[in-house]
Design an enzyme around this catalytic site. Structure first.
Site, short mmCIF file in Angstrom:
data_model
loop_
_atom_site.label_atom_id
_atom_site.label_comp_id
_atom_site.label_asym_id
_atom_site.label_seq_id
_atom_site.Cartn_x
_atom_site.Cartn_y
_atom_site.Cartn_z
N ASN A 154 -21.09 -1.91 -5.84
CA ASN A 154 -20.75 -1.29 -4.56
C ASN A 154 -20.73 -2.31 -3.44
OD1 ASN A 154 -21.03 1.84 -5.20
ND2 ASN A 154 -22.69 0.78 -6.24
N VAL A 155 -19.86 -2.07 -2.48
CA VAL A 155 -19.82 -2.92 -1.29
C VAL A 155 -20.27 -2.11 -0.08
CG1 VAL A 155 -18.09 -4.57 -2.09
CG2 VAL A 155 -17.35 -2.42 -1.08
N ARG A 194 -23.68 14.06 -9.45
CA ARG A 194 -22.34 14.63 -9.37
C ARG A 194 -21.60 14.39 -10.69
NH1 ARG A 194 -20.46 11.49 -4.13
NH2 ARG A 194 -21.43 9.86 -5.38
N SER A 197 -15.15 2.66 2.21
CA SER A 197 -14.79 4.04 2.55
C SER A 197 -15.58 5.06 1.73
CB SER A 197 -13.29 4.25 2.32
OG SER A 197 -12.94 3.92 0.99
N GLU A 253 -21.39 10.87 -12.62
CA GLU A 253 -22.24 9.88 -11.95
C GLU A 253 -23.38 9.45 -12.85
OE1 GLU A 253 -23.75 9.31 -7.42
OE2 GLU A 253 -24.16 11.24 -8.33
N GLY A 257 -20.44 -0.50 3.40
CA GLY A 257 -19.51 -0.10 4.44
C GLY A 257 -18.13 0.27 3.95
N ASP A 274 0.85 -1.18 0.00
CA ASP A 274 0.00 0.00 0.00
C ASP A 274 0.89 1.23 0.00
OD1 ASP A 274 -3.26 0.18 0.83
OD2 ASP A 274 -2.12 2.05 0.93
N LYS A 290 -18.73 0.02 -12.74
CA LYS A 290 -18.63 1.33 -13.40
C LYS A 290 -17.78 1.28 -14.66
CE LYS A 290 -19.46 3.79 -9.09
NZ LYS A 290 -19.90 2.56 -8.40
#
Length: 673
Positions: free
Chosen positions: A453-454, A552, A458, A555, A456, A315, A415
């Site tokens: 999407n998952v 946005r 960030s 989007e 929870g 990371d 996406k």
């Protein structure tokens, strides 16, 4: 009275035991004397010296027996005449009756069996009754400051929860609710059991302020149904931990928590195929890029438990790397796993550094989760989005080939399908890179796993909605018709690990995400589960307002999972394999070279044009909004390639048809299986 009781209960434990002994001396003496009077119907027996001799000998011995039986170790305010204290009381009183019988023989006091029986009954009633009275007074005093709750689920978990809550100072259970007809009308822990249809009446009758779900073993689907029926009651709903957490020792039944959104959206998990999980991990060296992110960190947790030979964490954020390393070492310690964790700082854009890492640790499997995934942020920072998502994937893939890595799994996104934003386009380009490289060599097996999407993560809306509700609103939703696919992070990671083992080279796997969720409806459900009411035209006196802020930059109203319709089932019921067009490496490499030059020059307009020319089906819905480009633009960034247009009914219709097409394909495949 309340102040007196409070003072008594705050006394030191030894002082309270002395008071208990003195009170019991008085109660036992009174019971003995009263038994004599009732039997002989005269007070004359009380004046006899034999009576006083019997009392002076019998009472101390009786108290000694009660002490030895542990009767005075019970805390009065927490006792409920349970079997332990009741047994001690029965044995103590029985022993006292026997003591007085023996003492009467020595003192010459004539005691009939009837007198001894009356004494035993009176002693039970007085000694036990005073304690029950004190406990009742204490809880009546505490009731006014406790939250009145109804427990949904009258089984073993609900019964245990009610008993534990009675001893707490926060919640007061007043009734049970259960769906099983056989329980209706019965009593559990002294509380009536009602059918769920009477919940509205219970809330009014008992002034219920909260509903606690005590159904840890039920399926997610059934839990979701129950929550949907409870939502309109506008009463806060909380739950106890899942049974797997209770059994493993990670949580206790009384650890009440808020209902997780996973309970609203999560599906019942499909048992994993262990041969797929083990294929790329067990006894192998595994590297996870973006190890500190939402998906990367969950991949690391699950990989560690599958016992790889070594787990390499990569990371570029020092804190994220520190946090996941510390968590994994704690898991390894608690679950007796070997210490095989190697935390490495670095960027996926540095090929030489990546190749050095992979060669040093002899990496065999790479899960490439490192990417910039927040749509508006990437729209505002186009160059870094392209540099990290496109060229970061390219350099990592090339390093893997050079280091002779066996398997390379790219974590992609829905996406990337017909993208309207830079982030989705870069992820589709990352897929194309892996597909093209897969055809050019046979050293490394490439595959891609695409999902939505998952919960929870960030960048998820759920933490945002939760914080907005906590502040009293409003909740901000971009559009009334916007929908998204959702999946829990553990389920997504588990499916990624299994899909990676099925790839033959260049495969694109698509996870079955279930049905799309309306974000506005999700916001409403979260408000209801918080015990609040949505404020709108029909409910002007509501608590939380939902405001629609507009889409946005970049989007979409909807997301799709499939580029085309050529999709086939796999061995796993929730993993599909998609056949999609791609460019050969020579053609793609020429585009990437131009894109690299444009990135180095900072030419945002040329970058957009190249993205439009790429085989990604990129269709931007607005002007360039890159912040640096806007700052340098002579007209304030007003040059546009495509004008911003508000979503029309036609676009909403397209969203609906696209979602229906995905669901139809998935349903068809399930039928084949």
């Amino acid at each position: 009275m309340e102040q007196l009781l409070a003072k008594v209960f705050r006394l030191h434990r030894r002082v309270k035991r002395c008071i208990e002994l003195l009170v019991d001396t008085l109660l036992l003496s009174t019971s003995f004397c009263l038994a004599l009077v009732l039997k002989q119907d005269s007070l004359a027996a009380l004046l006899a010296p034999e009576t006083w001799s019997a009392l002076l000998l019998g009472i101390p011995v009786s108290l000694f027996v009660l002490v030895q039986l542990g009767f005075y170790r019970t805390v009065i305010r927490y006792s409920y005449l349970n079997m332990g204290s009741l047994k001690a009381l029965l044995l103590g009183v029985a022993s006292s009756v026997l003591v007085f019988h023996v003492v009467s023989l020595f003192t010459g006091l004539s005691l009939s069996s009837t007198t001894l029986l009356i004494y035993g009954i009176l002693a039970m009633l007085t000694v036990g009754g005073v304690r029950y009275l004190l406990r009742t007074l204490y809880h009546l005093q505490a009731t006014g400051r406790r939250t009145r709750v109804a427990i949904y689920g009258a089984g073993a978990c609900g019964s245990q929860l009610a008993a534990l809550l009675r001893q707490s100072g926060e919640y007061l259970p007043v009734a049970f609710v259960d769906d099983w007809r056989g329980m209706h009308g019965t009593q559990v822990e002294g509380l009536q059991v009602y059918p769920s249809q009477e919940l509205h009446h219970l809330i009014n009758h008992y002034s219920v302020e909260r509903i606690l779900l005590a159904i840890p073993s039920t399926t997610r689907a059934r839990r979701r149904e129950i929550l949907e029926t409870l939502a309109p009651l506008c009463v806060p709903i909380q739950t106890v931990p899942g049974m797997e957490d209770v059994v493993s020792g990670r949580a206790l039944i009384q650890d009440i928590r808020d209902v997780a959104v996973e309970d609203l959206l999560g599906r019942d998990p499909v048992p994993p195929m262990m041969e797929l999980l083990d294929a790329n991990i067990r006894a192998k060296v595994v590297m996870v890029t973006g190890a500190g992110g939402s998906i990367g960190s969950e991949l690391c947790r699950q990989i560690l438990r599958l016992r790889p030979r070594r787990l390499v964490l990569l990371d570029n954020c020092e804190y994220s790397l520190y946090a996941i390393e510390a968590e994994l070492r704690q898991i390894a310690c608690l679950e007796d796993l070997p210490d095989i964790i190697e935390p490495l700082l670095g960027s996926v854009q540095q090929r030489s550094r990546l190749e050095g890492m992979m060669r040093a640790f002899q990496v065999q499997t790479v899960y490439h989760a490192a990417a910039y995934k927040h749509v508006p942020i990437v729209e505002f920072n186009v160059i870094e989005g392209v540099r990290n998502n496109v060229f970061g994937t390219l350099e990592t893939a090339r390093a893997a080939i050079s280091a002779r890595v066996e398997t390379f799994v790219l974590i992609s996104t829905d996406k990337a399908v017909r993208p309207t934003n830079v982030m989705g386009t870069t992820k589709r380009l990352a897929e194309l890179i892996c597909q093209a490289l897969s055809m050019e060599q046979s050293t490394t097996r490439f595959c891609m796993v695409r999902f939505g999407n998952v919960l929870g993560s960030s960048g998820s809306v759920i933490p945002l909605f939760r914080s907005q509700i906590a502040r009293g609103g409003p909740i901000t939703v971009t559009h009334r018709a916007i929908t998204r696919y959702f999946m829990t992070i553990p389920e997504a990671a588990m499916l990624v690990l299994q899909a990676g083992a099925m790839g033959k080279g260049g495969d694109v796997f698509v996870l079955d995400m279930g049905s799309p969720v309306e974000i506005a409806e999700l916001a409403r459900r979260m408000v209801y589960l918080s015990g609040l009411e949505v404020k709108d035209d029909s409910h002007p006196g509501g608590d939380i307002e939902i405001q629609y802020t507009g889409l946005r930059p970049g989007e979409k109203l909807y997301e799709e999972l499939l580029v085309g319709t050529d999709v086939t089932p796999t061995r796993h019921p929730r993993i599909l394999s998609a056949r999609e067009t791609c460019w050969k490496w020579m053609q793609l490499d020429a585009l990437l070279i131009q894109l690299q030059l444009s990135v180095e020059r900072g030419d945002i307009e040329q970058i957009r044009q190249l993205l439009l020319d790429s085989p990604t089906s990129y269709q931007p819905q607005g002007p360039i909004v890159d912040l640096i480009w806007q700052a340098h633009s002579p007209r304030g960034g007003l040059e546009t390639l495509t004008a911003i247009t508000p979503p029309s009914s036609e676009s909403e219709s397209t969203a609906s048809s696209a979602a229906e097409r995905d669901l139809a394909n998935i349903a068809l495949l399930k039928g084949y299986q």
